[in-house]
Design an enzyme around this catalytic site. Structure first.
Site, PDB file in Angstrom:
ATOM      1  N   ARG A   1      10.376 -22.908  -6.286  1.00  6.24           N
ATOM      2  CA  ARG A   1      10.001 -23.609  -7.472  1.00  6.24           C
ATOM      3  C   ARG A   1      11.320 -23.217  -8.823  1.00  6.24           C
ATOM      4  NH1 ARG A   1       4.538 -24.037  -8.917  1.00  6.24           N
ATOM      5  NH2 ARG A   1       5.681 -24.761 -10.893  1.00  6.24           N
TER       6      ARG A   1
ATOM      7  N   ARG B   1       0.804  -1.257  -0.072  1.00  9.44           N
ATOM      8  CA  ARG B   1       0.033   0.013  -0.042  1.00  9.44           C
ATOM      9  C   ARG B   1       0.864   1.259  -0.036  1.00  9.44           C
ATOM     10  NH1 ARG B   1      -2.910  -3.211   4.125  1.00  9.44           N
ATOM     11  NH2 ARG B   1      -4.830  -4.058   2.812  1.00  9.44           N
TER      12      ARG B   1
ATOM     13  N   ARG C   1       4.937 -15.350   0.621  1.00 12.37           N
ATOM     14  CA  ARG C   1       4.654 -15.619  -0.550  1.00 12.37           C
ATOM     15  C   ARG C   1       3.531 -14.682  -1.038  1.00 12.37           C
ATOM     16  NH1 ARG C   1       5.612 -20.318   2.137  1.00 12.37           N
ATOM     17  NH2 ARG C   1       6.635 -21.981   1.026  1.00 12.37           N
TER      18      ARG C   1
ATOM     19  N   GLU D   1       0.519 -19.124   6.112  1.00 15.72           N
ATOM     20  CA  GLU D   1       0.783 -20.276   5.024  1.00 15.72           C
ATOM     21  C   GLU D   1       0.267 -21.447   5.944  1.00 15.72           C
ATOM     22  OE1 GLU D   1       1.779 -21.914   1.366  1.00 15.72           O
ATOM     23  OE2 GLU D   1       1.410 -19.922   1.890  1.00 15.72           O
TER      24      GLU D   1
END
Length: 121
Positions: free
Chosen positions: A116, A63, A90, A78
């Site tokens: 990943r 913001r 994340r 999470e």
């Protein structure tokens, strides 16, 4: 134009407010820049943290970015899976884009590159 999901993740060395805010801002800005996404194209940003990140809301960083004031942002924790990457932030950004799904650039920074490796370009 289609809605695309853009993934990103980063880690902090310790749960301190400034570290969380700086890492989140750097991640989100790189995600937008890498995919040529303007704040007006962003539908929403979802941010999850591992349960060991609780010093501040990462959404506060988003913001505060120039032009991002009205981007809808939500934070949550999470799943706490044993052996999961600690001190991790994340991000899932939903944005309008003409980029094909296979060409979306997902961004992983710091220790989160381990999450990943198949998406690294």
């Amino acid at each position: 134009m289609t809605v695309r999901g853009i993934r990103g993740a980063t880690t902090v060395q310790q749960d301190e407010e400034q570290a969380v805010l700086q890492s989140t801002e750097a991640l989100v800005q790189e995600m937008a820049e890498a995919n040529k996404i303007a704040p007006s194209d962003i539908i929403s940003v979802m941010i999850s943290t591992t349960v060991d990140v609780k010093s501040t809301f990462p959404a506060k960083a988003v913001r505060s970015i120039e032009g991002w004031k009205y981007v809808p942002v939500m934070c949550f924790h999470e799943m706490d899976v044993p052996g999961g990457l600690p001190l991790c932030i994340r991000v899932l950004m939903h944005a309008n884009s003409d980029t094909p799904q296979s060409d979306v650039e997902h961004v992983y920074q710091n220790e989160a590159v381990k999450l990943r490796p198949d998406l690294q370009k």
